[in-house]
Design a protein around this motif. Structure first.
Motif, PDB file in Angstrom:
ATOM      1  N   TRP A  93       0.946  -1.225   0.086  1.00 13.02           N
ATOM      2  CA  TRP A  93       0.029   0.112   0.023  1.00 13.02           C
ATOM      3  C   TRP A  93       0.970   1.246  -0.162  1.00 13.02           C
ATOM      4  CZ3 TRP A  93      -5.495   0.377   0.979  1.00 13.02           C
ATOM      5  CH2 TRP A  93      -6.044  -0.849   0.895  1.00 13.02           C
TER       6      TRP A  93
ATOM      7  N   THR B 152       2.793  -0.778   4.332  1.00 13.68           N
ATOM      8  CA  THR B 152       2.632   0.357   3.640  1.00 13.68           C
ATOM      9  C   THR B 152       3.994   1.411   3.621  1.00 13.68           C
ATOM     10  OG1 THR B 152       0.313   0.340   4.584  1.00 13.68           O
ATOM     11  CG2 THR B 152       1.423   2.665   3.807  1.00 13.68           C
TER      12      THR B 152
ATOM     13  N   ASP C 219      -3.909   0.977  -2.990  1.00 18.15           N
ATOM     14  CA  ASP C 219      -3.604  -0.235  -2.516  1.00 18.15           C
ATOM     15  C   ASP C 219      -2.589  -0.804  -3.536  1.00 18.15           C
ATOM     16  OD1 ASP C 219      -4.823  -0.917  -5.080  1.00 18.15           O
ATOM     17  OD2 ASP C 219      -6.636  -1.638  -4.089  1.00 18.15           O
TER      18      ASP C 219
ATOM     19  N   LEU D 103      -6.327   3.184   7.136  1.00 22.96           N
ATOM     20  CA  LEU D 103      -5.519   2.308   6.546  1.00 22.96           C
ATOM     21  C   LEU D 103      -5.623   0.764   7.173  1.00 22.96           C
ATOM     22  CD1 LEU D 103      -3.204   1.457   4.426  1.00 22.96           C
ATOM     23  CD2 LEU D 103      -1.654   2.052   6.518  1.00 22.96           C
TER      24      LEU D 103
ATOM     25  N   GLN E 241      -7.821  -2.291   5.001  1.00 28.47           N
ATOM     26  CA  GLN E 241      -7.029  -3.506   4.705  1.00 28.47           C
ATOM     27  C   GLN E 241      -7.875  -4.783   5.594  1.00 28.47           C
ATOM     28  OE1 GLN E 241      -3.107  -3.172   6.550  1.00 28.47           O
ATOM     29  NE2 GLN E 241      -2.493  -2.036   4.707  1.00 28.47           N
TER      30      GLN E 241
END
Length: 217
Positions: free
Chosen positions: A39, A72, A136, A162, A166
């Motif tokens: 991400w 991420t 994403d 976030l 997810q």
């Protein structure tokens, strides 16, 4: 009567994240090749060496490990030169001990800012507003936040969003108001009469009514 200003183009939720190539504090970046399989939280700030921006970038730096634990990568941008970025990063490190290790894009020609709708004519023609794009691993824009130049972002909320994105992807559920990891989630509403009857008969879930049911995962 003054002519209406044209709308600022920008990616929308569910659209592909625009590709670009730009110089950053960690070297050249082509977004299509950036952080494969991860991400990306891509954020803009109005200018280097400004107070609100310094607190925000410090916040990202201090909590970078939390984003990394969520698979991420962080990516910053402002309409400043690479030399300004490097000087600012070094200044903050010298004055506070906080080091901005994530890449910050230099966007003097405003090419990337325009591509992502980070320039808002009502705010400024030459400085990017505080925009955040959650992208994403498939390079689809999933969530967008906008803040005015005078208001700093909430790092806890960015991490919560976030985690929610997810978690929702993983379990195919929706998340209610103020959801935090570990709390109940919202089940998809029934789409057939058979699913409706099954939902009404299911005492294992918390129901306000058939269309709003929560469960613990």
């Amino acid at each position: 009567m003054e002519p209406l200003q044209p709308l600022v183009s920008m990616p929308s939720i569910g659209s592909p994240a625009p590709d670009f190539t730009a110089q950053s504090t960690t070297g050249p970046i082509t977004f299509a090749d950036f952080a494969p399989g991860k991400w990306v939280v891509f954020f803009s700030h109005p200018a280097d060496f400004t107070p609100v921006c310094t607190t925000e970038m410090s916040g990202f730096a201090q909590r970078q490990a939390e984003f990394e634990a969520l698979n991420t990568a962080l990516l910053g941008l402002s309409i400043d030169s690479i030399h300004s970025h490097i000087a600012w990063v070094n200044n903050v490190r010298e004055k506070s001990g906080v080091y901005f290790r994530f890449p910050i894009i230099a966007d003097l020609d405003m090419k990337v800012s325009r591509l992502y709708g980070m320039l808002q004519p009502g705010a400024s023609e030459t400085a990017a507003v505080r925009a955040v794009f959650f992208i994403d691993p498939g390079h689809t824009v999933r969530l967008i936040m906008y803040y005015p130049m005078s208001v700093g972002r909430n790092m806890d909320e960015m991490l919560r969003c976030l985690q929610a994105l997810q978690f929702g992807d993983q379990h195919k559920v929706s998340l209610p108001l103020d959801w935090q990891p570990g709390e109940k989630v919202i089940l998809p509403a029934p789409k057939t009469l058979a699913q409706l009857d099954a939902r009404l008969a299911d005492d294992s879930v918390e129901k306000m009514d058939f269309y709003l049911a929560k469960t613990q995962l």
